[in-house]
Write an enzyme that holds these catalytic residues in place. Structure first.
Site: not given
Length: 218
Positions: A101-102, A183, A186, A209
């Site tokens: 995702c990062c 985000c 998280c 990240c």
């Protein structure tokens, strides 16, 4: 680095015809570098990596800072729509594969910026993690670019002394116990037992990240 040294370095990059940019997450401690840049050359583009998962307070704070500092803030985001960011079972990647995702939302868009720029002004500090402590003020990055880390030898004490001296604004979530803000899905409030960046990926063995691990020339 001291502020006159930062100015001298930025001027040298410009004199050499280098194309500069910076990125920011627009947390309170990010504002020192942005404020310094705004006073030296506010035409340097400041890219905001809009993951689509930011706290609404962060987005509003970004706009406030951009106006107050007179910055050229540009939003950039992943080329993959958020609805497609799922694993084979249909779960959103931030729940099933936060590293990927990062990569999709932060690393890949920044990699595209490196392809069209020469110098990435980056606000990493050596006191934030072991990975960052091992960095150099100038470090090679992909696509024959350079990472410039003017805040590398600053620490939390000097950061907040500067914020107080210049009466810089504070991220609205600071007062609610958030010290490192990423985000929304998280990020958690900082517990006394946590290191600063652990709150960014609560419950995960993760403090980076990928921007400062993948986008460094090996």
């Amino acid at each position: 680095m001291e502020i006159p040294q930062i100015q001298e370095k930025l001027e040298a990059y410009h004199a050499a015809g280098k194309k500069l940019f910076t990125t920011s997450s627009f947390q309170t401690h990010s504002l020192v570098m942005l404020h310094i840049i705004s006073r030296i050359d506010n035409s340097i583009p400041v890219y905001f990596l809009n993951t689509g998962y930011h706290f609404p307070e962060t987005v509003a704070f970004k706009d406030l800072v951009a106006e107050q500092f007179g910055l050229n803030v540009i939003e950039t985001k992943s080329s993959m729509p958020r609805y497609m960011q799922r694993n084979e079972e249909g779960r959103l990647l931030f729940t099933s594969d936060p590293d990927h995702c990062c990569f999709i939302n932060k690393t890949a868009p920044t990699e595209e910026l490196l392809k069209t720029h020469d110098v990435w002004i980056n606000g990493v500090r050596g006191d934030q993690s072991a990975i960052r402590k091992a960095m150099k003020v100038e470090q090679d990055a992909p696509f024959n670019t350079v990472r410039f880390h003017p805040m590398l030898d600053w620490n939390m004490k000097t950061i907040f002394a500067y914020i107080k001296e210049h009466n810089l604004p504070r991220h609205p979530l600071d007062s609610k116990g958030y010290m490192s803000i990423g985000c929304e899905p998280c990020t958690r409030k900082l517990d006394p037992e946590m290191q600063e960046r652990e709150a960014r990926w609560f419950g995960l063995n993760k403090v980076e990240c990928g921007l400062h691990t993948d986008l460094v020339k090996k």
